[in-house]
Design a protein around this motif. Structure first.
Motif, short mmCIF file in Angstrom:
data_model
loop_
_atom_site.label_atom_id
_atom_site.label_comp_id
_atom_site.label_asym_id
_atom_site.label_seq_id
_atom_site.Cartn_x
_atom_site.Cartn_y
_atom_site.Cartn_z
N VAL A 2 79.40 34.29 26.93
CA VAL A 2 79.23 33.29 25.88
C VAL A 2 78.15 32.29 26.30
N VAL A 3 77.19 32.08 25.43
CA VAL A 3 76.13 31.11 25.74
C VAL A 3 75.95 30.14 24.57
N CYS A 4 75.29 29.01 24.85
CA CYS A 4 75.02 28.03 23.81
C CYS A 4 73.50 27.86 23.66
N VAL A 5 73.04 27.70 22.43
CA VAL A 5 71.63 27.36 22.17
C VAL A 5 71.62 26.07 21.36
N THR A 6 70.98 25.03 21.90
CA THR A 6 70.88 23.78 21.12
C THR A 6 69.63 23.84 20.25
N GLY A 7 69.69 23.20 19.09
CA GLY A 7 68.53 23.20 18.17
C GLY A 7 68.21 24.59 17.68
N ALA A 8 69.27 25.37 17.36
CA ALA A 8 69.14 26.81 17.11
C ALA A 8 68.26 27.17 15.91
N SER A 9 68.08 26.24 14.99
CA SER A 9 67.30 26.56 13.78
C SER A 9 65.80 26.57 14.02
N GLY A 10 65.35 26.08 15.17
CA GLY A 10 63.91 25.92 15.42
C GLY A 10 63.18 27.24 15.62
N PHE A 11 61.86 27.14 15.70
CA PHE A 11 60.97 28.30 15.84
C PHE A 11 61.32 29.13 17.08
N ILE A 12 61.30 28.50 18.25
CA ILE A 12 61.58 29.22 19.50
C ILE A 12 63.05 29.62 19.56
N ALA A 13 63.93 28.67 19.21
CA ALA A 13 65.37 28.92 19.34
C ALA A 13 65.83 30.07 18.44
N SER A 14 65.24 30.22 17.26
CA SER A 14 65.66 31.30 16.37
C SER A 14 65.41 32.66 17.03
N GLU A 71 81.42 24.03 25.30
CA GLU A 71 82.72 24.33 25.92
C GLU A 71 82.91 25.84 26.12
N GLY A 72 83.25 26.21 27.33
CA GLY A 72 83.55 27.61 27.63
C GLY A 72 82.31 28.49 27.77
N CYS A 73 81.11 27.89 27.80
CA CYS A 73 79.89 28.70 27.89
C CYS A 73 79.54 29.02 29.34
N ASP A 74 79.04 30.26 29.55
CA ASP A 74 78.54 30.65 30.87
C ASP A 74 77.16 30.04 31.11
N GLY A 75 76.42 29.92 30.05
CA GLY A 75 75.07 29.36 30.18
C GLY A 75 74.71 28.58 28.93
N ALA A 107 75.21 16.27 30.37
CA ALA A 107 76.52 15.64 30.65
C ALA A 107 77.65 16.49 30.07
N SER A 108 77.44 17.05 28.88
CA SER A 108 78.45 17.93 28.29
C SER A 108 78.61 19.19 29.15
N CYS A 109 77.49 19.71 29.68
CA CYS A 109 77.53 20.90 30.54
C CYS A 109 78.33 20.61 31.80
N LYS A 110 78.14 19.42 32.34
CA LYS A 110 78.87 19.05 33.55
C LYS A 110 80.38 19.02 33.29
N LYS A 111 80.75 18.39 32.17
CA LYS A 111 82.18 18.29 31.81
C LYS A 111 82.81 19.67 31.69
N SER A 112 82.02 20.64 31.16
CA SER A 112 82.56 21.98 30.92
C SER A 112 82.29 22.94 32.06
N SER A 113 81.77 22.44 33.18
CA SER A 113 81.43 23.27 34.34
C SER A 113 80.56 24.48 33.99
N VAL A 114 79.54 24.23 33.16
CA VAL A 114 78.58 25.30 32.82
C VAL A 114 77.79 25.63 34.09
N LYS A 115 77.60 26.94 34.35
CA LYS A 115 76.98 27.33 35.62
C LYS A 115 75.46 27.20 35.63
N LYS A 116 74.83 27.53 34.52
CA LYS A 116 73.36 27.50 34.53
C LYS A 116 72.82 26.98 33.19
N VAL A 117 71.81 26.13 33.25
CA VAL A 117 71.20 25.59 32.04
C VAL A 117 69.70 25.89 32.07
#
Ligand code: NDP
Length: 317
Positions: A2-14, A71-75, A107-117
């Protein structure tokens, strides 16, 4: 995974979301307004989206806004950041969302113990300092832009990316979060989204009736290479540090020659916007990009893909 993408609607993120879904990931994606079809329709239509794409509402300027999506994301891939030049209040419109937004996400990644950003930075955070850039100079990942130089030149977007990357590395060191930054030049190639982003607009402006071209020299790279570099920087345990992504550095006059070769019937601007000498080209190291096992899509192909995509989306009549 499970991964998270912020700003997913953008050119690169899409493109990033598309590749991640293709590779079997479950993607938790943040957008500012999940109810706006202009921003989300193309994401919901991606292969695998019905089963594995989850949209969340989040804003860079709101503390804690990203807690739920990471929350719950590996990356986590942090791409969201404002990229436009017509600003009236650079601090509020560019710098705060870039810097505070990056710190909020981390800071949210830290709270959720995300391994890699993986943080989408920019060549803007690399090349703008007082060192000369000439044809024999090779810019690489050891270069950092100088906030003072950016401020002097009133390059507010460049400053926002420089300060955001600085803040990211500081947070990473102080909090033991593993981050990698991707530092692309101007990004070209096909658009998946229905809205026009700034780097695609830079190409469109050359073919949509502008009488002059900017006196500027930039590095250019294809969005598909940029998206894949993000994914590999996450997947490869050996990936670390920064990755400059530039296939070729050209002045706008050179870009126009490429467009003319591809589309001889286009009426293109033949005058430079000012009468200063053209900014010289320079080189950008390809070593780190190649260490991901990748090869660049040539600029000619990228320009063709951009223009074909702009036509298909009716930006070019
Ligand atoms: P887009 O404008 O297409 O995407 C920017 C994204 O940032 C959008 O999804 C936008 O969300 C989001 N965003 C902006 N402000 C906020 C906010 N306050 N809260 C939440 N989200 C926000 O640009 P690109 O795809 O080109 O850029 C993506 C990243 O790549 C940025 O970090 C940019 O600096 C970087 N980059 C881009 C380059 C390029 O040439 N395109 C070159 C080098 C780096 P919304 O859809 O809600 O507006």
């Amino acid at each position: 995974k499970v991964v998270c993408v912020t700003g997913a609607s953008g050119f690169i993120a899409s493109w990033l979301v598309k590749l991640l879904l293709q590779r079997g990931y479950t993607v938790r994606a943040s957008v500012r307004d999940p109810a706006d079809p202009k921003k989300t329709q193309h994401l919901r239509a991606l292969e695998g989206a019905t089963e594995r794409l989850l949209l969340f509402k989040a804003n860079l300027l709101e503390e804690g806004s990203f807690d739920a999506v990471v929350e719950g994301c590996d990356g986590v891939f942090h791409t969201a950041s404002p990229f436009y030049h017509a600003v009236t209040n650079p601090q509020a419109e560019l710098i705060e969302p870039a810097v505070k937004g990056t710190l909020n996400v981390l800071a949210s990644c830290k709270k959720s113990s995300v391994k890699k950003v993986v943080v989408t930075s920019s060549m803007a955070a690399v090349a703008y300092n007082s060192k000369p850039r000439t044809p024999d100079v090779v810019v690489d990942e050891t270069w950092f832009s100088s906030p003072e130089v950016c401020e002097q030149q009133k390059q507010w977007y460049v400053l926002s990316k420089t300060l955001a990357e600085e803040a990211a590395w500081k947070f990473s060191k102080e909090n033991g979060i593993d981050i990698v930054t991707i530092n692309p030049g101007m990004v070209t190639g096909p658009l998946l989204q229905s809205t026009l982003n700034t780097s695609s607009a830079a190409i469109l402006n050359l073919i949509n009736g502008s009488s002059t071209f900017p006196n500027a020299t930039f590095g250019w790279v294809n969005v598909q290479d940029v998206a894949l570099a993000h994914v590999l920087a996450f997947e490869l345990p050996s990936a670390s540090g920064r990755y400059c992504l530039v296939e070729r550095v050209v002045h706008y006059s050179e870009l126009l020659k490429i467009i003319h070769e591809l589309y001889p019937s286009f009426q293109l601007p033949d005058k430079c916007a000012d009468d200063k000498p053209f900014g010289p080209v320079y080189q950008v190291s390809k070593e780190k990009f190649k260490s991901l096992g990748l090869d660049y899509i040539p600029l000619e192909t990228s320009i063709k893909e951009t223009i074909e995509s702009l036509k298909e989306k009716n930006f070019i009549s």
